[in-house]
Design an enzyme around this catalytic site. Structure first.
Site, PDB file in Angstrom:
ATOM      1  N   HIS A  70     -17.664  31.033  22.728  1.00 53.37           N
ATOM      2  CA  HIS A  70     -18.856  30.822  23.255  1.00 53.37           C
ATOM      3  C   HIS A  70     -18.908  31.403  24.782  1.00 53.37           C
ATOM      4  O   HIS A  70     -18.467  30.674  25.775  1.00 53.37           O
ATOM      5  CB  HIS A  70     -19.355  29.400  23.423  1.00 53.37           C
ATOM      6  CG  HIS A  70     -19.446  28.629  22.058  1.00 53.37           C
ATOM      7  ND1 HIS A  70     -18.446  28.080  21.581  1.00 53.37           N
ATOM      8  CD2 HIS A  70     -20.442  28.577  21.141  1.00 53.37           C
ATOM      9  CE1 HIS A  70     -18.802  27.679  20.279  1.00 53.37           C
ATOM     10  NE2 HIS A  70     -20.256  28.000  19.972  1.00 53.37           N
ATOM     11  N   ARG A  90     -23.983  28.784  23.747  1.00 52.23           N
ATOM     12  CA  ARG A  90     -24.929  27.664  23.995  1.00 52.23           C
ATOM     13  C   ARG A  90     -24.339  26.371  24.531  1.00 52.23           C
ATOM     14  O   ARG A  90     -23.126  26.403  24.556  1.00 52.23           O
ATOM     15  CB  ARG A  90     -25.765  27.254  22.723  1.00 52.23           C
ATOM     16  CG  ARG A  90     -24.688  26.928  21.677  1.00 52.23           C
ATOM     17  CD  ARG A  90     -25.055  26.293  20.664  1.00 52.23           C
ATOM     18  NE  ARG A  90     -26.659  26.739  19.707  1.00 52.23           N
ATOM     19  CZ  ARG A  90     -26.523  27.368  18.484  1.00 52.23           C
ATOM     20  NH1 ARG A  90     -25.541  27.902  18.173  1.00 52.23           N
ATOM     21  NH2 ARG A  90     -27.687  27.606  18.250  1.00 52.23           N
ATOM     22  N   GLU A 191     -15.743  16.694  10.978  1.00 53.04           N
ATOM     23  CA  GLU A 191     -16.030  15.243  10.120  1.00 53.04           C
ATOM     24  C   GLU A 191     -14.584  14.992   9.354  1.00 53.04           C
ATOM     25  O   GLU A 191     -13.901  15.751   8.814  1.00 53.04           O
ATOM     26  CB  GLU A 191     -17.110  15.645   9.038  1.00 53.04           C
ATOM     27  CG  GLU A 191     -18.383  15.966   9.757  1.00 53.04           C
ATOM     28  CD  GLU A 191     -18.252  17.372  10.351  1.00 53.04           C
ATOM     29  OE1 GLU A 191     -17.790  18.247   9.722  1.00 53.04           O
ATOM     30  OE2 GLU A 191     -19.154  17.464  11.461  1.00 53.04           O
ATOM     31  N   SER A 210     -25.075  21.982  16.374  1.00 52.28           N
ATOM     32  CA  SER A 210     -25.817  22.418  17.211  1.00 52.28           C
ATOM     33  C   SER A 210     -27.092  22.447  16.544  1.00 52.28           C
ATOM     34  O   SER A 210     -27.378  21.783  15.630  1.00 52.28           O
ATOM     35  CB  SER A 210     -25.342  23.801  17.692  1.00 52.28           C
ATOM     36  OG  SER A 210     -25.392  24.593  16.411  1.00 52.28           O
ATOM     37  N   ASN A 233     -16.542  28.048   7.264  1.00 53.45           N
ATOM     38  CA  ASN A 233     -15.317  27.226   6.675  1.00 53.45           C
ATOM     39  C   ASN A 233     -16.064  26.315   5.590  1.00 53.45           C
ATOM     40  O   ASN A 233     -17.018  26.028   5.690  1.00 53.45           O
ATOM     41  CB  ASN A 233     -14.585  26.312   7.713  1.00 53.45           C
ATOM     42  CG  ASN A 233     -15.499  25.335   8.466  1.00 53.45           C
ATOM     43  OD1 ASN A 233     -16.155  25.973   9.164  1.00 53.45           O
ATOM     44  ND2 ASN A 233     -15.626  24.195   7.980  1.00 53.45           N
TER      45      ASN A 233
HETATM   46  I1  8IG Z   1     -18.024  27.027  12.803  1.00 56.71           I
HETATM   47  O1  8IG Z   1     -17.018  22.016   9.453  1.00 56.71           O
HETATM   48  C1  8IG Z   1     -18.183  25.093  11.983  1.00 56.71           C
HETATM   49  N1  8IG Z   1     -18.742  24.117  13.144  1.00 56.71           N
HETATM   50  N2  8IG Z   1     -19.304  19.736  12.487  1.00 56.71           N
HETATM   51  N3  8IG Z   1     -18.269  21.031  10.867  1.00 56.71           N
HETATM   52  C2  8IG Z   1     -18.932  20.788  12.116  1.00 56.71           C
HETATM   53  N4  8IG Z   1     -19.184  21.915  12.922  1.00 56.71           N
HETATM   54  C3  8IG Z   1     -18.840  22.993  12.617  1.00 56.71           C
HETATM   55  C4  8IG Z   1     -17.996  23.152  11.191  1.00 56.71           C
HETATM   56  C5  8IG Z   1     -17.754  22.071  10.339  1.00 56.71           C
HETATM   57  N5  8IG Z   1     -17.679  24.371  11.207  1.00 56.71           N
END
Ligand code: 8IG
Length: 270
Positions: A70, A90, A191, A210, A233
């Protein structure tokens, strides 16, 4: 540089930052703001000619950037008749600067005259059909942060928060673009698999850290909103693999060229 917010409310702080942008750019008004999230950085050069660029920390009340990937840069880009204010990076809720710091770029964009804001982010996918590299239009969100950028009794309507008109414009450009509901968790930890099962059961398709808080601030400021996630992902527990931030960023970089073209074409339809 002014670094504290004492004595100003959030709107006044945004007005001060917007005035600084006008002075530094020599551009009285911007038209559209674009927030580039994880994995989107390579898209920024396809929007147009850079007229001005600065560290966000050179502007009043912007929080320092601490997250790899970022950048914390702000750019003014000319595209056709539009002045586009581009935020590369951000402030996230998990950085601990509070909701006003998260909403400050959004409010600043509104104060510079932007009537439209495009939020992009990197996200985990809860849909097995959306593998890393898939762009997904945000159709709606679930704010799972237990907080809000709005003060007091601000009963703001969030119907059609993510503009149907702008989503349609994206689908005119690429009819294959899917849509999904984005859930914002506070983070910074990813998570657990159980949290992802819960998120799916309450209607989420995409997960990230975000956008929901920022979109609420943007709606309060009267802007039309477009949100696009880049799946970087599969969400936790879906593949048996662990989540790794570096892999998440690498997946984004590979798709960013294509995304730049999409953003450029959308800007031409705003
Ligand atoms: I890039 O799998 C990204 N940001 N919370 N979970 C959460 N934020 C993310 C993820 C994700 N991948």
């Amino acid at each position: 540089m002014i670094t504290s917010d004492h004595g100003h409310n959030a709107k006044q702080s945004a007005q001060i930052a917007a005035t600084a942008i006008s002075e530094q750019t020599g551009i009285a008004q911007h038209d559209v703001a674009l927030v580039l999230g994880s994995g989107w950085a390579a898209a920024c050069d396809q929007i147009g000619e850079t007229a001005w660029e600065a560290d966000t920390t050179a502007l009043p009340f912007f929080a320092p950037s601490t997250v790899p990937g970022h950048g914390g840069l702000v750019r003014s880009v000319r595209r056709g008749e539009q002045n586009v204010l581009l935020f590369m990076g951000r402030t996230h809720l998990y950085e601990g600067h509070g909701v006003d710091a998260v909403a400050h770029p959004v409010r600043t964009a509104a104060a510079t005259g932007c009537q439209t804001i495009i939020f992009t982010n990197g996200a985990g996918s809860l849909n097995p059909d959306w593998s890393p590299g898939t762009p997904v239009l945000i159709s709606d969100h679930i704010n799972f942060t237990a907080t809000s950028p709005l003060p007091g009794a601000s009963f703001v309507d969030l119907t059609d928060l993510y503009s149907t008109r702008l989503r349609r414009a994206c689908k005119d450009i690429n009819p294959a673009l899917p849509e999904g509901v984005y859930i914002q968790f506070r983070g910074p930890q990813y998570e657990t698999p159980a949290e992802i099962r819960m998120a799916r059961s309450i209607g989420a398709d995409l997960v990230g850290m975000s956008t929901a808080i920022e979109a609420i601030a943007a709606r309060e400021a009267g802007m039309e909103i477009l949100g696009i996630s880049l799946v970087t992902n599969f969400a936790a527990g879906m593949t048996g693999d662990a989540l790794n931030h570096d892999e998440v960023l690498a997946n984004g970089a590979a798709s960013a060229q294509q995304l730049g073209r999409l953003l450029a074409k959308v800007l031409d339809r705003i």
